[in-house]
Structures are given as C-alpha cells and as structure tokens.
Design a protein around this motif. Structure first.
Motif, PDB file in Angstrom:
ATOM      1  N   PHE A 162      34.970 -11.040 -23.637  1.00 21.17           N
ATOM      2  CA  PHE A 162      34.601  -9.699 -24.055  1.00 21.17           C
ATOM      3  C   PHE A 162      35.305  -8.688 -23.169  1.00 21.17           C
ATOM      4  CE2 PHE A 162      30.987 -12.583 -24.710  1.00 21.17           C
ATOM      5  CZ  PHE A 162      30.797 -12.448 -26.069  1.00 21.17           C
ATOM      6  N   THR A 163      35.737  -7.606 -23.766  1.00 22.49           N
ATOM      7  CA  THR A 163      36.367  -6.544 -22.999  1.00 22.49           C
ATOM      8  C   THR A 163      35.302  -5.758 -22.250  1.00 22.49           C
ATOM      9  OG1 THR A 163      36.211  -4.929 -24.790  1.00 22.49           O
ATOM     10  CG2 THR A 163      38.205  -6.316 -24.736  1.00 22.49           C
ATOM     11  N   ALA A 164      35.736  -5.065 -21.208  1.00 22.54           N
ATOM     12  CA  ALA A 164      34.804  -4.241 -20.440  1.00 22.54           C
ATOM     13  C   ALA A 164      34.210  -3.147 -21.327  1.00 22.54           C
ATOM     14  CB  ALA A 164      35.522  -3.633 -19.239  1.00 22.54           C
ATOM     15  N   GLN A 165      35.011  -2.610 -22.238  1.00 21.08           N
ATOM     16  CA  GLN A 165      34.534  -1.563 -23.155  1.00 21.08           C
ATOM     17  C   GLN A 165      33.403  -2.100 -24.029  1.00 21.08           C
ATOM     18  OE1 GLN A 165      37.502  -0.257 -25.907  1.00 21.08           O
ATOM     19  NE2 GLN A 165      36.181   1.255 -26.871  1.00 21.08           N
ATOM     20  N   TYR A 166      33.584  -3.312 -24.560  1.00 17.41           N
ATOM     21  CA  TYR A 166      32.569  -3.927 -25.412  1.00 17.41           C
ATOM     22  C   TYR A 166      31.287  -4.170 -24.612  1.00 17.41           C
ATOM     23  CZ  TYR A 166      30.217  -7.361 -28.381  1.00 17.41           C
ATOM     24  OH  TYR A 166      29.286  -8.028 -29.130  1.00 17.41           O
ATOM     25  N   LYS A 167      31.430  -4.698 -23.389  1.00 16.63           N
ATOM     26  CA  LYS A 167      30.262  -4.979 -22.565  1.00 16.63           C
ATOM     27  C   LYS A 167      29.470  -3.705 -22.282  1.00 16.63           C
ATOM     28  CE  LYS A 167      32.422  -8.890 -20.218  1.00 16.63           C
ATOM     29  NZ  LYS A 167      32.921  -9.401 -18.927  1.00 16.63           N
ATOM     30  N   LEU A 168      30.189  -2.645 -21.900  1.00 14.77           N
ATOM     31  CA  LEU A 168      29.520  -1.382 -21.612  1.00 14.77           C
ATOM     32  C   LEU A 168      28.812  -0.832 -22.852  1.00 14.77           C
ATOM     33  CD1 LEU A 168      32.186   0.341 -19.350  1.00 14.77           C
ATOM     34  CD2 LEU A 168      29.911  -0.456 -18.663  1.00 14.77           C
ATOM     35  N   ALA A 169      29.466  -0.950 -24.020  1.00 10.12           N
ATOM     36  CA  ALA A 169      28.875  -0.463 -25.263  1.00 10.12           C
ATOM     37  C   ALA A 169      27.625  -1.253 -25.619  1.00 10.12           C
ATOM     38  CB  ALA A 169      29.893  -0.547 -26.400  1.00 10.12           C
ATOM     39  N   MET A 170      27.660  -2.570 -25.432  1.00 10.64           N
ATOM     40  CA  MET A 170      26.500  -3.398 -25.765  1.00 10.64           C
ATOM     41  C   MET A 170      25.337  -3.123 -24.820  1.00 10.64           C
ATOM     42  SD  MET A 170      26.893  -5.141 -28.467  1.00 10.64           S
ATOM     43  CE  MET A 170      27.768  -3.728 -29.122  1.00 10.64           C
ATOM     44  N   VAL A 171      25.617  -2.946 -23.529  1.00 14.41           N
ATOM     45  CA  VAL A 171      24.547  -2.647 -22.569  1.00 14.41           C
ATOM     46  C   VAL A 171      23.916  -1.302 -22.909  1.00 14.41           C
ATOM     47  CG1 VAL A 171      24.048  -2.105 -20.146  1.00 14.41           C
ATOM     48  CG2 VAL A 171      25.459  -4.075 -20.709  1.00 14.41           C
ATOM     49  N   ALA A 172      24.748  -0.305 -23.215  1.00 13.10           N
ATOM     50  CA  ALA A 172      24.228   1.022 -23.547  1.00 13.10           C
ATOM     51  C   ALA A 172      23.391   0.973 -24.827  1.00 13.10           C
ATOM     52  CB  ALA A 172      25.385   2.008 -23.708  1.00 13.10           C
ATOM     53  N   GLU A 173      23.896   0.252 -25.838  1.00 13.01           N
ATOM     54  CA  GLU A 173      23.157   0.153 -27.101  1.00 13.01           C
ATOM     55  C   GLU A 173      21.847  -0.595 -26.895  1.00 13.01           C
ATOM     56  OE1 GLU A 173      23.759  -1.421 -31.706  1.00 13.01           O
ATOM     57  OE2 GLU A 173      25.451  -1.445 -30.328  1.00 13.01           O
ATOM     58  N   TYR A 174      21.896  -1.692 -26.149  1.00  8.95           N
ATOM     59  CA  TYR A 174      20.698  -2.498 -25.883  1.00  8.95           C
ATOM     60  C   TYR A 174      19.644  -1.674 -25.147  1.00  8.95           C
ATOM     61  CZ  TYR A 174      17.913  -6.527 -24.334  1.00  8.95           C
ATOM     62  OH  TYR A 174      16.906  -7.425 -24.098  1.00  8.95           O
ATOM     63  N   ASP A 175      20.088  -0.945 -24.134  1.00  7.35           N
ATOM     64  CA  ASP A 175      19.141  -0.140 -23.352  1.00  7.35           C
ATOM     65  C   ASP A 175      18.548   1.003 -24.172  1.00  7.35           C
ATOM     66  OD1 ASP A 175      19.493  -1.752 -21.164  1.00  7.35           O
ATOM     67  OD2 ASP A 175      20.957  -0.431 -20.178  1.00  7.35           O
ATOM     68  N   GLY A 176      19.253   1.458 -25.198  1.00  6.12           N
ATOM     69  CA  GLY A 176      18.765   2.557 -26.014  1.00  6.12           C
ATOM     70  C   GLY A 176      17.831   2.144 -27.132  1.00  6.12           C
ATOM     71  N   LEU A 177      17.712   0.866 -27.380  1.00  8.05           N
ATOM     72  CA  LEU A 177      16.858   0.391 -28.480  1.00  8.05           C
ATOM     73  C   LEU A 177      15.415   0.194 -28.032  1.00  8.05           C
ATOM     74  CD1 LEU A 177      19.195  -2.312 -30.075  1.00  8.05           C
ATOM     75  CD2 LEU A 177      18.600  -0.093 -31.033  1.00  8.05           C
ATOM     76  N   PRO A 178      14.469   0.367 -28.980  1.00  8.62           N
ATOM     77  CA  PRO A 178      13.080   0.022 -28.651  1.00  8.62           C
ATOM     78  C   PRO A 178      12.937  -1.496 -28.539  1.00  8.62           C
ATOM     79  CG  PRO A 178      13.254   0.846 -30.914  1.00  8.62           C
ATOM     80  CD  PRO A 178      14.611   0.970 -30.289  1.00  8.62           C
ATOM     81  N   ALA A 179      11.882  -1.943 -27.900  1.00  3.88           N
ATOM     82  CA  ALA A 179      11.688  -3.360 -27.592  1.00  3.88           C
ATOM     83  C   ALA A 179      11.790  -4.269 -28.819  1.00  3.88           C
ATOM     84  CB  ALA A 179      10.338  -3.564 -26.914  1.00  3.88           C
ATOM     85  N   GLY A 180      11.310  -3.861 -29.960  1.00  2.76           N
ATOM     86  CA  GLY A 180      11.320  -4.718 -31.139  1.00  2.76           C
ATOM     87  C   GLY A 180      12.689  -4.910 -31.767  1.00  2.76           C
ATOM     88  N   GLU A 181      13.663  -4.064 -31.446  1.00  2.00           N
ATOM     89  CA  GLU A 181      14.976  -4.140 -32.079  1.00  2.00           C
ATOM     90  C   GLU A 181      16.051  -4.743 -31.191  1.00  2.00           C
ATOM     91  OE1 GLU A 181      16.020  -0.351 -33.734  1.00  2.00           O
ATOM     92  OE2 GLU A 181      13.998  -0.019 -34.489  1.00  2.00           O
ATOM     93  N   LYS A 182      15.736  -5.007 -29.954  1.00  2.00           N
ATOM     94  CA  LYS A 182      16.726  -5.561 -29.029  1.00  2.00           C
ATOM     95  C   LYS A 182      17.167  -6.963 -29.447  1.00  2.00           C
ATOM     96  CE  LYS A 182      15.437  -2.703 -25.151  1.00  2.00           C
ATOM     97  NZ  LYS A 182      15.128  -2.611 -23.742  1.00  2.00           N
ATOM     98  N   GLY A 183      16.223  -7.777 -29.887  1.00  2.31           N
ATOM     99  CA  GLY A 183      16.552  -9.129 -30.339  1.00  2.31           C
ATOM    100  C   GLY A 183      17.467  -9.114 -31.545  1.00  2.31           C
ATOM    101  N   ALA A 184      17.289  -8.139 -32.440  1.00  7.49           N
ATOM    102  CA  ALA A 184      18.136  -8.029 -33.624  1.00  7.49           C
ATOM    103  C   ALA A 184      19.583  -7.748 -33.217  1.00  7.49           C
ATOM    104  CB  ALA A 184      17.616  -6.930 -34.549  1.00  7.49           C
ATOM    105  N   LEU A 185      19.767  -6.892 -32.207  1.00  8.57           N
ATOM    106  CA  LEU A 185      21.126  -6.612 -31.710  1.00  8.57           C
ATOM    107  C   LEU A 185      21.755  -7.883 -31.161  1.00  8.57           C
ATOM    108  CD1 LEU A 185      23.438  -4.674 -30.788  1.00  8.57           C
ATOM    109  CD2 LEU A 185      22.191  -4.472 -28.641  1.00  8.57           C
TER     110      LEU A 185
END
Length: 150
Positions: A36-59
């Motif tokens: 994974f690229t650093a850009q992808y990793k940063l985007a996934m961490v940011a998206e994961y942290d922004g989701l409510p608890a019930g939607e993190k598993g879906a991501l």
C-alpha cells in the motif's frame, strides 16, 4: 482468475489503478503480498477514524483490510514514519552515509563473503586431490604386494 480491489466507492477520491499483472513462473499459483502506498494508508486511517463505530467494519471488509493494518498505520503516522524516504535511504542517512557509500559497503561485504567461499572451495579441492593421490598410491601398493598363499 484476476482479482481487483477497487476504491471507486471511497469518499477519499482515490482511483482504481487496474488489475495486477498476472504472475508467471513456478510460484504463479501462490498469493501475492499486497503493498500500500503512504497516500492510501493515510486516507484509510483518516476515513476509518471519521466513521462511527458501526461502520468501521464495513470499511475494512470493503477494502480487504484488518484492524491491525489501521492500528499499525496510525502508529506509523503518529511517529512520522509513514511519509518518509525509502527505508534503505533512511538507514544510510542515519549512519551518515550516502547511497553510494552504502552500496560500496554492501558490495565489499559481498566480496568478502565470496572470497571466503572461494578459499573454502579451494581447500576442499586440495583435500580431494590429496585423497585421490593417497588412494591411488594404496591401490598401486596393493597391486605390487605379492599375496601369500598359505
């Protein structure tokens, strides 16, 4: 069969880079490790942290990731190592060496290892030569010795 992971549904604006090239050779049927690229990793961490608890598993399911990926990438982001130069360049810089000096050092170690292998092989060949000469001498002595027939 070609499997392609897409991120078209991702709100981060990342695009799909297409299918991976089909591997060939004796290990073609084995799974390949994803990178994974650093850009992808940063985007996934940011998206994961922004989701409510019930939607993190879906991501995680959608992206084919594990929670350990997010934990590891978050630690790397917080440590500042997620967006840096390649590891080899970082190690060389930490030691105060340029890339050329690191390459020279690597080649010197390889040369020393190969020289030791050569010396070991020469010694083995010398031993085999002496063994052959000794066995030949024994064989000649056995042929020249008169056998006693008692």
């Amino acid at each position: 069969m070609t499997v392609t992971l897409t991120v078209a549904d991702s709100p981060t604006g990342l695009t799909d880079d297409g299918a991976m090239d089909a591997p060939s050779g004796p290990r073609a049927d084995r799974p390949r490790r994803r990178s994974f690229t650093a850009q992808y990793k940063l985007a996934m961490v940011a998206e994961y942290d922004g989701l409510p608890a019930g939607e993190k598993g879906a991501l995680l399911r959608r992206e084919g990731l594990y929670s350990s990926h997010i934990i590891e990438w978050r630690r790397a982001r917080d440590a500042g190592t997620l967006t840096g130069p390649p590891v080899q360049a970082t190690l060389a810089a930490r030691r105060g060496k340029s890339a050329e000096q690191s390459e020279i050092e690597r080649l010197r170690r390889q040369n020393e290892r190969l020289a030791a292998d050569l010396a070991r092989n020469k010694a083995a060949l010398e031993i085999m030569g002496k063994t052959h000469a000794f066995l030949q001498l024994l064989s000649e002595n056995a042929d020249n010795d008169p056998k006693s027939s008692s």
